[in-house]
Structures are given as C-alpha cells and as structure tokens.
Design a protein around this motif. Sequence first.
Motif, PDB file in Angstrom:
ATOM      1  N   GLU A 112       0.852  -1.041  -0.053  1.00 36.96           N
ATOM      2  CA  GLU A 112       0.201  -0.322  -0.452  1.00 36.96           C
ATOM      3  C   GLU A 112       1.058   1.378   0.095  1.00 36.96           C
ATOM      4  O   GLU A 112       0.423   2.171  -0.839  1.00 36.96           O
ATOM      5  CB  GLU A 112      -0.890   0.023   1.057  1.00 36.96           C
ATOM      6  N   TYR A 113       1.802   1.876   0.703  1.00 40.06           N
ATOM      7  CA  TYR A 113       2.707   2.537   1.244  1.00 40.06           C
ATOM      8  C   TYR A 113       3.724   2.886  -0.235  1.00 40.06           C
ATOM      9  O   TYR A 113       3.677   3.690  -1.116  1.00 40.06           O
ATOM     10  CB  TYR A 113       3.806   1.786   1.662  1.00 40.06           C
ATOM     11  N   GLN A 114       3.857   1.459  -1.132  1.00 39.62           N
ATOM     12  CA  GLN A 114       4.580   1.376  -2.112  1.00 39.62           C
ATOM     13  C   GLN A 114       3.596   1.567  -3.670  1.00 39.62           C
ATOM     14  O   GLN A 114       4.381   2.696  -4.224  1.00 39.62           O
ATOM     15  CB  GLN A 114       5.402  -0.403  -2.703  1.00 39.62           C
ATOM     16  N   GLU A 115       2.571   2.000  -3.683  1.00 37.35           N
ATOM     17  CA  GLU A 115       1.923   2.578  -4.652  1.00 37.35           C
ATOM     18  C   GLU A 115       2.339   4.247  -4.499  1.00 37.35           C
ATOM     19  O   GLU A 115       2.564   4.691  -5.098  1.00 37.35           O
ATOM     20  CB  GLU A 115       0.797   3.217  -4.077  1.00 37.35           C
ATOM     21  N   GLY A 116       2.120   5.153  -3.484  1.00 35.41           N
ATOM     22  CA  GLY A 116       3.116   6.209  -3.282  1.00 35.41           C
ATOM     23  C   GLY A 116       5.152   6.196  -3.628  1.00 35.41           C
ATOM     24  O   GLY A 116       4.983   6.965  -4.515  1.00 35.41           O
ATOM     25  N   GLY A 117       5.235   5.541  -2.754  1.00 35.59           N
ATOM     26  CA  GLY A 117       7.035   4.953  -3.024  1.00 35.59           C
ATOM     27  C   GLY A 117       7.429   5.496  -4.437  1.00 35.59           C
ATOM     28  O   GLY A 117       8.038   5.595  -4.410  1.00 35.59           O
ATOM     29  N   ASP A 118       6.832   4.332  -4.929  1.00 37.44           N
ATOM     30  CA  ASP A 118       7.082   4.365  -6.760  1.00 37.44           C
ATOM     31  C   ASP A 118       7.194   4.794  -7.367  1.00 37.44           C
ATOM     32  O   ASP A 118       8.188   5.099  -8.135  1.00 37.44           O
ATOM     33  CB  ASP A 118       6.231   3.002  -7.227  1.00 37.44           C
ATOM     34  N   TYR A 119       6.700   6.546  -7.004  1.00 36.22           N
ATOM     35  CA  TYR A 119       6.940   7.583  -7.868  1.00 36.22           C
ATOM     36  C   TYR A 119       8.232   7.658  -7.934  1.00 36.22           C
ATOM     37  O   TYR A 119       9.133   8.838  -8.199  1.00 36.22           O
ATOM     38  CB  TYR A 119       5.119   8.300  -7.500  1.00 36.22           C
ATOM     39  N   LEU A 120       8.525   7.745  -6.644  1.00 31.16           N
ATOM     40  CA  LEU A 120       9.690   8.183  -5.468  1.00 31.16           C
ATOM     41  C   LEU A 120      10.593   7.569  -6.079  1.00 31.16           C
ATOM     42  O   LEU A 120      11.976   8.520  -7.170  1.00 31.16           O
ATOM     43  CB  LEU A 120       9.532   8.727  -3.937  1.00 31.16           C
ATOM     44  N   THR A 121      10.724   6.448  -6.063  1.00 33.35           N
ATOM     45  CA  THR A 121      11.526   5.521  -6.796  1.00 33.35           C
ATOM     46  C   THR A 121      11.408   5.632  -8.274  1.00 33.35           C
ATOM     47  O   THR A 121      13.251   5.319  -8.561  1.00 33.35           O
ATOM     48  CB  THR A 121      11.481   3.645  -6.511  1.00 33.35           C
ATOM     49  N   ASP A 122      11.063   6.090  -9.217  1.00 32.81           N
ATOM     50  CA  ASP A 122      10.766   6.014 -10.389  1.00 32.81           C
ATOM     51  C   ASP A 122      11.721   7.323 -10.831  1.00 32.81           C
ATOM     52  O   ASP A 122      11.994   7.075 -11.933  1.00 32.81           O
ATOM     53  CB  ASP A 122       9.472   6.717 -10.748  1.00 32.81           C
ATOM     54  N   LEU A 123      11.770   8.011  -9.615  1.00 24.27           N
ATOM     55  CA  LEU A 123      12.502   9.147 -10.114  1.00 24.27           C
ATOM     56  C   LEU A 123      13.999   9.370 -10.284  1.00 24.27           C
ATOM     57  O   LEU A 123      14.415  10.359 -10.096  1.00 24.27           O
ATOM     58  CB  LEU A 123      12.068  10.555  -8.715  1.00 24.27           C
ATOM     59  N   LEU A 124      14.179   7.894  -9.341  1.00 24.93           N
ATOM     60  CA  LEU A 124      15.639   8.166  -8.870  1.00 24.93           C
ATOM     61  C   LEU A 124      16.606   7.816 -10.329  1.00 24.93           C
ATOM     62  O   LEU A 124      17.379   8.462 -10.170  1.00 24.93           O
ATOM     63  CB  LEU A 124      15.438   6.416  -8.239  1.00 24.93           C
ATOM     64  N   GLY A 125      15.828   7.348 -11.465  1.00 21.58           N
ATOM     65  CA  GLY A 125      16.462   7.484 -12.965  1.00 21.58           C
ATOM     66  C   GLY A 125      17.065   7.945 -13.562  1.00 21.58           C
ATOM     67  O   GLY A 125      18.080   9.394 -13.739  1.00 21.58           O
ATOM     68  N   ILE A 126      16.005   9.348 -13.425  1.00 22.11           N
ATOM     69  CA  ILE A 126      16.140  11.024 -13.155  1.00 22.11           C
ATOM     70  C   ILE A 126      17.178  11.658 -12.672  1.00 22.11           C
ATOM     71  O   ILE A 126      18.051  12.194 -13.124  1.00 22.11           O
ATOM     72  CB  ILE A 126      14.866  12.032 -13.563  1.00 22.11           C
TER      73      ILE A 126
END
Lengths: 232, 124
Positions: free
Chosen positions: A55-69
Amino acid sequence: MMSIQALIYIVLTVVVFSVSHLLQKRFKHPLLNPVLISILAICGMLVSMEIPYHEYQEGGDYLTDLLGIAVVALGVPLYQQSKDIRRELPGVFLIITISSCFALSNTIFLATLAGASSEVALSLAPKSVTTPIAVMITSSLNGIPALSAIAVIFTGIMGAVFGIPLLSLMRITSPKARGIAMGAASHAIGTARITQSSLQEGAYSALALVLSASISALLAPIVIPTVLGWLS
Amino acid sequence: MKIAFVCQRVAAWLSSAFILMACLWAGEFFSVLLNHLLPGSILGMLLLAGLLASGLVRLSWVEAGAGFLVRWMSLLFVPVGVGVLDHLDLLADNLFAIVITCIVGTTMIMALAGWLFQWLERKS
C-alpha cells in the motif's frame, strides 16, 4: 492518475525526510543520517499501524521512478569535473578494476566465514554496486535477487552514515580519493551523501559508481564462480 | 521585471526536465541495445555528461533541475529501503552474514580504493 492514497504516502515520505534532514543539521551526528532515520521511521509507522508494504509502495514507487532521472542528473557534476577526470581516467579505471574484484571476492569470503551458504554468499557478492546491476548479476548466477537488494541498501546506508568519518579516520584526505572510495564501496546512496559535502568528491564518486557497476557486471560471471570454487 | 524573472525560472525548470527525461529515455533505449549490460539511468548520465562536454547542451539549460535533484537524491532511496519490510524473513535468516559483509566488507573496500587512489595521486 495518482490516487489520493499514493499522494499521502509521497507527502509522508517527504515530510519525514525533511524532518530527519533538519534533525541532522541541528545535531550533526552521523547516525542521524536522513535516509536511515526516514526508513526506520516509516517502517515503524507502517508496522505499528498495520499498513501492508504494497500500500505504501503505491506512493513510494513514484519516488523510486524519479531515481532514474536523479542518476542522469549526476552527469552534471561529472561534466564539471571532466577536465580533471579525463587526465586521471586510466588510474581510476585500474583502481576500480582492482577494487571491484576485491569487493566481489572479499564479500563471498566474509559471508562464508560468517556461515552463509554458497547461494547466500553469491547473492551478497555484488552488494557494492548499484541495485539494478546487483540484481542482474545475482539473477544471472541463480542467486536470490531480493537478498542482493537488501545487501545493496544496507551497504549504501553504511557508507552514507559512517563513510565520511571513516574516510577521515583512515587518513584518506584527497577529495578525489574520498569520492572514488565512496563510489566504489557505497554506490549511489554513498554518492548522494558525499555530493552534499563536496561537488568534487561527488563527481569522483559518480565516476567510481559508473565504472564499478560496469566492471563488476563484466567480471562477476567469472570472479564469483571462481571464488566459490576455491572455497568449496 | 518580476514577470520576466518568473518566466526565466519556469523556462529553466522546463528545459532541465525535458533534457533530463530525454537523456533517460535515450539511455533506456541504449540499455536495451546493449542487452541490459548497464542500466538506462547510468547510460543517460554518461550521455548527459557527453552532451555537456561537446557543447550541444549548455550547462544553464539543465542546471536548475539537475542541481535540485542531486541535492535531494537521498530522499528517493527511502521507499527502496522501506521495501526491506517485504523480505523480513530473508533478512532474519541471513542477518549475521549481511551485517558482517556490510560493515566489515564495505569498510575494507573503501579503504582499499581510497588508499590506492591516494597513493597513485601522490606518486604522479
């Protein structure tokens, strides 16, 4: 579209991190590393409120995606130091090759000494390279990728928390050597930390991060089975 | 005067976002071509440094966004770290090996790389 719930977890993460950041600024203790404190605090909240991780991951994934940039953005300090780096590239290349071989074999050796099975030892081996590469190395050798991911994060946090005081303790004073050591040992999490204290150290750390990731990816399929062969 | 300043800031942010995204996408593309030998983000980093060095991209076009991301990059590792919650059993079973390798091993690697480079630097 982003759900409200995801947004709440993103805001929670940013708020917890900002508070931890302020705490570190106020007290300046290495153990108050914002990444470490935020992870512990959020884990504590999730466990105590019985919120499942996905459930937390749903939001966390958006931040993880920014890691690439964010990793791409490290190209800027790399460029700013590129004049120096170009001259020193052969030396850096040589040292990262040595340290990558050492990192892979030493980790297997230590893990075996600590009683780990060969499957666990090989999964821990790529712990000093950035997560996607470590996971790739482990899966190609039939290890446990999740275990590699955990070891990579712990190694990064270890470097972010104790790296800078350790470097000073070991009398590694040259900014370039400090950057190289941090990038070689603690990949992107260490690089993110050392970039805050000096852009030059950060650029060399990013360089070591890139080189150790590529060299380890190339050498791991040879080094890891060889070392495991010696130990068995 | 003030409006011009705001427009300039917005343009700086938009151009950084665009260039960083473009480098990431190009990096992902090359990563597929290279059979995932290196992740797209790392190839994107090298590409951005190369574009800046060649003068095709000016520092002022990416500075705003890149500087911000580099400063706050640590934040982005938090959800990854919280992911450990999903693997508590693996962690518990192998805690000793993980702790030893992460503390002793990481210190040894840091010492080796740092000392070697410092030695090389002083020699030349």
